[in-house]
Motif scaffolding. Sequence first.
Motif, PDB file in Angstrom:
ATOM      1  N   TYR A  84       0.842  -1.189   0.000  1.00 39.94           N
ATOM      2  CA  TYR A  84       0.000   0.000   0.000  1.00 39.94           C
ATOM      3  C   TYR A  84       0.878   1.240   0.000  1.00 39.94           C
ATOM      4  O   TYR A  84       1.922   1.280   0.662  1.00 39.94           O
ATOM      5  N   THR A  85       0.434   2.256  -0.705  1.00 37.95           N
ATOM      6  CA  THR A  85       1.116   3.529  -0.594  1.00 37.95           C
ATOM      7  C   THR A  85       0.756   4.151   0.760  1.00 37.95           C
ATOM      8  O   THR A  85      -0.202   3.735   1.411  1.00 37.95           O
ATOM      9  N   ASP A  86       1.518   5.134   1.150  1.00 36.05           N
ATOM     10  CA  ASP A  86       1.288   5.757   2.456  1.00 36.05           C
ATOM     11  C   ASP A  86      -0.117   6.331   2.575  1.00 36.05           C
ATOM     12  O   ASP A  86      -0.736   6.290   3.629  1.00 36.05           O
ATOM     13  N   SER A  87      -0.637   6.861   1.476  1.00 35.87           N
ATOM     14  CA  SER A  87      -1.964   7.467   1.523  1.00 35.87           C
ATOM     15  C   SER A  87      -3.067   6.435   1.712  1.00 35.87           C
ATOM     16  O   SER A  87      -4.169   6.770   2.149  1.00 35.87           O
ATOM     17  N   ALA A  88      -2.784   5.183   1.367  1.00 32.51           N
ATOM     18  CA  ALA A  88      -3.781   4.121   1.455  1.00 32.51           C
ATOM     19  C   ALA A  88      -3.675   3.294   2.732  1.00 32.51           C
ATOM     20  O   ALA A  88      -4.662   2.682   3.160  1.00 32.51           O
ATOM     21  N   LYS A  89      -2.522   3.271   3.336  1.00 33.61           N
ATOM     22  CA  LYS A  89      -2.314   2.450   4.526  1.00 33.61           C
ATOM     23  C   LYS A  89      -3.295   2.788   5.632  1.00 33.61           C
ATOM     24  O   LYS A  89      -3.504   3.951   5.966  1.00 33.61           O
ATOM     25  N   GLY A  90      -3.910   1.755   6.190  1.00 33.36           N
ATOM     26  CA  GLY A  90      -4.830   1.946   7.301  1.00 33.36           C
ATOM     27  C   GLY A  90      -6.243   2.321   6.902  1.00 33.36           C
ATOM     28  O   GLY A  90      -7.141   2.300   7.736  1.00 33.36           O
ATOM     29  N   ARG A  91      -6.423   2.676   5.629  1.00 35.52           N
ATOM     30  CA  ARG A  91      -7.761   3.084   5.174  1.00 35.52           C
ATOM     31  C   ARG A  91      -8.293   2.189   4.062  1.00 35.52           C
ATOM     32  O   ARG A  91      -9.501   1.972   3.972  1.00 35.52           O
ATOM     33  N   PHE A  92      -7.407   1.715   3.206  1.00 35.05           N
ATOM     34  CA  PHE A  92      -7.817   0.924   2.038  1.00 35.05           C
ATOM     35  C   PHE A  92      -7.371  -0.525   2.217  1.00 35.05           C
ATOM     36  O   PHE A  92      -6.323  -0.802   2.820  1.00 35.05           O
ATOM     37  N   THR A  93      -8.162  -1.446   1.649  1.00 31.74           N
ATOM     38  CA  THR A  93      -7.802  -2.855   1.670  1.00 31.74           C
ATOM     39  C   THR A  93      -8.002  -3.446   0.280  1.00 31.74           C
ATOM     40  O   THR A  93      -9.093  -3.341  -0.285  1.00 31.74           O
ATOM     41  N   ILE A  94      -6.952  -4.064  -0.252  1.00 35.67           N
ATOM     42  CA  ILE A  94      -7.020  -4.712  -1.553  1.00 35.67           C
ATOM     43  C   ILE A  94      -7.154  -6.207  -1.348  1.00 35.67           C
ATOM     44  O   ILE A  94      -6.467  -6.797  -0.507  1.00 35.67           O
ATOM     45  N   THR A  95      -8.082  -6.814  -2.083  1.00 35.41           N
ATOM     46  CA  THR A  95      -8.276  -8.255  -2.013  1.00 35.41           C
ATOM     47  C   THR A  95      -8.551  -8.797  -3.412  1.00 35.41           C
ATOM     48  O   THR A  95      -8.922  -8.053  -4.316  1.00 35.41           O
ATOM     49  N   ILE A  96      -8.371 -10.109  -3.558  1.00 35.77           N
ATOM     50  CA  ILE A  96      -8.624 -10.772  -4.837  1.00 35.77           C
ATOM     51  C   ILE A  96      -9.449 -12.021  -4.568  1.00 35.77           C
ATOM     52  O   ILE A  96      -9.168 -12.770  -3.612  1.00 35.77           O
ATOM     53  N   ASP A  97     -10.469 -12.201  -5.399  1.00 33.50           N
ATOM     54  CA  ASP A  97     -11.248 -13.437  -5.399  1.00 33.50           C
ATOM     55  C   ASP A  97     -10.825 -14.179  -6.655  1.00 33.50           C
ATOM     56  O   ASP A  97     -11.274 -13.858  -7.753  1.00 33.50           O
ATOM     57  N   ASN A  98      -9.961 -15.151  -6.489  1.00 32.80           N
ATOM     58  CA  ASN A  98      -9.408 -15.837  -7.661  1.00 32.80           C
ATOM     59  C   ASN A  98     -10.467 -16.622  -8.419  1.00 32.80           C
ATOM     60  O   ASN A  98     -10.420 -16.699  -9.651  1.00 32.80           O
ATOM     61  N   ALA A  99     -11.410 -17.176  -7.694  1.00 33.13           N
ATOM     62  CA  ALA A  99     -12.455 -17.955  -8.360  1.00 33.13           C
ATOM     63  C   ALA A  99     -13.301 -17.079  -9.275  1.00 33.13           C
ATOM     64  O   ALA A  99     -13.718 -17.502 -10.349  1.00 33.13           O
ATOM     65  N   LYS A 100     -13.556 -15.850  -8.835  1.00 31.90           N
ATOM     66  CA  LYS A 100     -14.361 -14.922  -9.635  1.00 31.90           C
ATOM     67  C   LYS A 100     -13.510 -14.036 -10.529  1.00 31.90           C
ATOM     68  O   LYS A 100     -14.044 -13.238 -11.297  1.00 31.90           O
ATOM     69  N   LYS A 101     -12.200 -14.163 -10.418  1.00 35.92           N
ATOM     70  CA  LYS A 101     -11.279 -13.306 -11.182  1.00 35.92           C
ATOM     71  C   LYS A 101     -11.636 -11.837 -10.981  1.00 35.92           C
ATOM     72  O   LYS A 101     -11.726 -11.046 -11.928  1.00 35.92           O
ATOM     73  N   THR A 102     -11.873 -11.482  -9.731  1.00 34.54           N
ATOM     74  CA  THR A 102     -12.279 -10.123  -9.411  1.00 34.54           C
ATOM     75  C   THR A 102     -11.376  -9.538  -8.330  1.00 34.54           C
ATOM     76  O   THR A 102     -11.137 -10.170  -7.302  1.00 34.54           O
ATOM     77  N   LEU A 103     -10.923  -8.342  -8.590  1.00 32.13           N
ATOM     78  CA  LEU A 103     -10.080  -7.596  -7.663  1.00 32.13           C
ATOM     79  C   LEU A 103     -10.930  -6.541  -6.981  1.00 32.13           C
ATOM     80  O   LEU A 103     -11.789  -5.927  -7.629  1.00 32.13           O
ATOM     81  N   TYR A 104     -10.720  -6.340  -5.689  1.00 29.35           N
ATOM     82  CA  TYR A 104     -11.510  -5.379  -4.941  1.00 29.35           C
ATOM     83  C   TYR A 104     -10.610  -4.349  -4.265  1.00 29.35           C
ATOM     84  O   TYR A 104      -9.438  -4.614  -3.977  1.00 29.35           O
ATOM     85  N   LEU A 105     -11.192  -3.191  -4.005  1.00 31.26           N
ATOM     86  CA  LEU A 105     -10.528  -2.184  -3.178  1.00 31.26           C
ATOM     87  C   LEU A 105     -11.580  -1.608  -2.242  1.00 31.26           C
ATOM     88  O   LEU A 105     -12.474  -0.893  -2.683  1.00 31.26           O
ATOM     89  N   GLN A 106     -11.471  -1.946  -0.970  1.00 30.76           N
ATOM     90  CA  GLN A 106     -12.342  -1.370   0.045  1.00 30.76           C
ATOM     91  C   GLN A 106     -11.695  -0.085   0.523  1.00 30.76           C
ATOM     92  O   GLN A 106     -10.549  -0.093   0.971  1.00 30.76           O
ATOM     93  N   MET A 107     -12.430   1.009   0.415  1.00 28.67           N
ATOM     94  CA  MET A 107     -11.893   2.310   0.785  1.00 28.67           C
ATOM     95  C   MET A 107     -12.734   2.890   1.914  1.00 28.67           C
ATOM     96  O   MET A 107     -13.941   3.084   1.754  1.00 28.67           O
ATOM     97  N   ASN A 108     -12.096   3.169   3.026  1.00 31.34           N
ATOM     98  CA  ASN A 108     -12.764   3.747   4.190  1.00 31.34           C
ATOM     99  C   ASN A 108     -12.159   5.112   4.514  1.00 31.34           C
ATOM    100  O   ASN A 108     -11.074   5.457   4.059  1.00 31.34           O
ATOM    101  N   SER A 109     -12.874   5.876   5.330  1.00 31.24           N
ATOM    102  CA  SER A 109     -12.398   7.189   5.782  1.00 31.24           C
ATOM    103  C   SER A 109     -11.943   8.054   4.613  1.00 31.24           C
ATOM    104  O   SER A 109     -10.862   8.657   4.638  1.00 31.24           O
ATOM    105  N   LEU A 110     -12.768   8.109   3.611  1.00 35.44           N
ATOM    106  CA  LEU A 110     -12.410   8.846   2.389  1.00 35.44           C
ATOM    107  C   LEU A 110     -12.355  10.342   2.652  1.00 35.44           C
ATOM    108  O   LEU A 110     -13.123  10.890   3.456  1.00 35.44           O
TER     109      LEU A 110
END
Length: 122
Positions: free
Chosen positions: A59-85
């Motif tokens: 994570y870049t410094d601006s994203a640390k602690g606020r954003f979470t990146i995850t991957i669902d390999n079965a669905k071939k889908t990448l996610y980015l949960q963004m909080n405290s925008l």
Amino acid sequence: QVQLVESGGGLVQPGGSLRLSCAASGSISSISTMGWYRQGPGEQRELVARIIRGGTIYYTDSAKGRFTITIDNAKKTLYLQMNSLTPEDTAVYYCNFNTYIDYRPGSLSGYWGPGTQVTVSS
């Protein structure tokens, strides 16, 4: 060939949350790194978060602690949960799949989606 389509962007108030999705089609067997980037008006596209096949996450410094990146390999889908925008998070967000880690700032190597607009404003 890999096709990517982002979704989940929109208008949100400061302090709010959004979850971005990036659906991939085609063969991703050669893909070794997947990431989220963003580009504000008049700015260079910049990395937000990256996940490397095998599990390493960056994570870049601006994203640390606020954003979470995850991957669902079965669905071939990448996610980015963004909080405290904040308004500084306003940008077009792009997902990127690549066969190698490209450290060059502003590089557009790999596969890209068309982007999804995130606007943080009251």
